[in-house]
Design a protein around this motif. Structure first.
Motif, mmCIF file in Angstrom:
data_model
loop_
_atom_site.group_PDB
_atom_site.id
_atom_site.type_symbol
_atom_site.label_atom_id
_atom_site.label_comp_id
_atom_site.label_asym_id
_atom_site.label_seq_id
_atom_site.Cartn_x
_atom_site.Cartn_y
_atom_site.Cartn_z
ATOM 1 N N GLN A 44 1.138 -1.458 0.085
ATOM 2 C CA GLN A 44 -0.097 0.307 0.369
ATOM 3 C C GLN A 44 0.897 1.121 -0.116
ATOM 4 N N TRP A 46 0.765 4.827 1.071
ATOM 5 C CA TRP A 46 -0.290 6.420 1.789
ATOM 6 C C TRP A 46 -0.681 7.215 0.860
ATOM 7 N N ASP A 48 -2.519 6.839 -1.331
ATOM 8 C CA ASP A 48 -3.736 6.966 -2.084
ATOM 9 C C ASP A 48 -4.894 6.451 -1.410
ATOM 10 N N HIS A 49 -4.042 6.469 0.084
ATOM 11 C CA HIS A 49 -5.731 6.721 0.605
ATOM 12 C C HIS A 49 -5.455 8.378 1.489
ATOM 13 N N VAL A 59 -3.094 1.855 7.156
ATOM 14 C CA VAL A 59 -4.409 1.497 6.582
ATOM 15 C C VAL A 59 -4.479 0.114 7.022
ATOM 16 N N ASP A 61 -5.445 -3.482 5.645
ATOM 17 C CA ASP A 61 -5.754 -4.149 4.607
ATOM 18 C C ASP A 61 -6.455 -5.547 5.007
ATOM 19 N N ARG A 93 -16.084 -1.137 6.481
ATOM 20 C CA ARG A 93 -14.175 -0.479 5.799
ATOM 21 C C ARG A 93 -14.899 1.462 5.941
ATOM 22 N N TYR A 95 -12.922 5.489 6.693
ATOM 23 C CA TYR A 95 -11.891 6.645 7.291
ATOM 24 C C TYR A 95 -11.881 6.429 9.039
ATOM 25 N N ARG A 184 -7.143 3.916 7.622
ATOM 26 C CA ARG A 184 -8.455 3.486 7.039
ATOM 27 C C ARG A 184 -8.258 1.889 6.685
ATOM 28 N N ILE A 186 -9.697 -0.906 4.718
ATOM 29 C CA ILE A 186 -10.294 -0.952 3.376
ATOM 30 C C ILE A 186 -10.329 -2.761 3.076
#
Length: 186
Positions: A44, A46, A48-49, A59, A61, A93, A95, A184, A186
């Motif tokens: 991942q 960061w 991207d989020h 994050v 996952d 899922r 924030y 986050r 996901i």
């Protein structure tokens, strides 16, 4: 003269021997199991989020069953294997953030857990507590990033909604993440 092998070398040798002796169809099945293994994390980034790293960033996952951590300045990046919710219906899922932290948390079943398991009772801190040694509470009610005494759960779908880590890993992450860490799932 005796030859000493490290545990990793011995495991690799045993795997190679077993692979040579295994019919092709069974090797194909092993490859599929490996793809679902907790060690096959999806990397991942960061960016991207989140727009920035804030106080620090997590994050979680749920597909690769890994928690990614970045420090506020981006100099420290760590990946931890996790347990994840049993089903997609139990998985929230989106924030959130860490709003509270507790060493030696106690556990109380949620209302939905009490409907499904009416005999469940609160559990004080200790080896029987499903929250392990440390808990970081999210802004979503009843969702926690926590440890576990049952190490068999890590890398599996085994929780009722929370993200679980080995106790020694949650203790490490607990020290790194201030209240206000952005999260986050996901």
């Amino acid at each position: 003269m005796s030859i000493k092998l490290t545990r990793r070398q011995a495991m690799l040798a045993a795997t190679a021997t077993a692979t040579l002796a295994t019919p092709g169809i069974l090797r194909a099945q092993d490859v599929e199991l490996t793809r679902r293994n907790s060690s096959s994390f999806s990397m991942q980034d960061w960016r991207d989020h989140f727009d920035d790293l804030g106080k620090s960033t997590i994050v979680a996952d749920t597909v690769s069953r890994a928690l990614h951590y970045w420090s506020a300045d981006g100099s420290d990046y760590r990946v931890y294997p996790t347990s994840v919710p049993l089903t997609d219906a139990l998985t929230k899922r989106g924030y959130t953030s860490i709003v509270r932290k507790k060493v030696g948390p106690s556990w109380t079943p949620t209302a939905s857990q009490m409907q499904r398991y009416p005999d469940w009772k609160p559990i004080p801190p200790g080896p029987e507590n499903p929250l392990g040694t440390h808990a970081m509470y999210l802004s979503w009610p009843a969702y926690i990033i926590h440890g576990t005494h049952d190490t068999r759960k890590i890398g599996r779908r085994s929780s009722d909604g929370c993200i679980g880590l080995y106790n020694e890993k949650i203790a490490e992450l607990f020290q790194l993440c201030p209240v206000g860490t952005q999260v986050r799932v996901i």
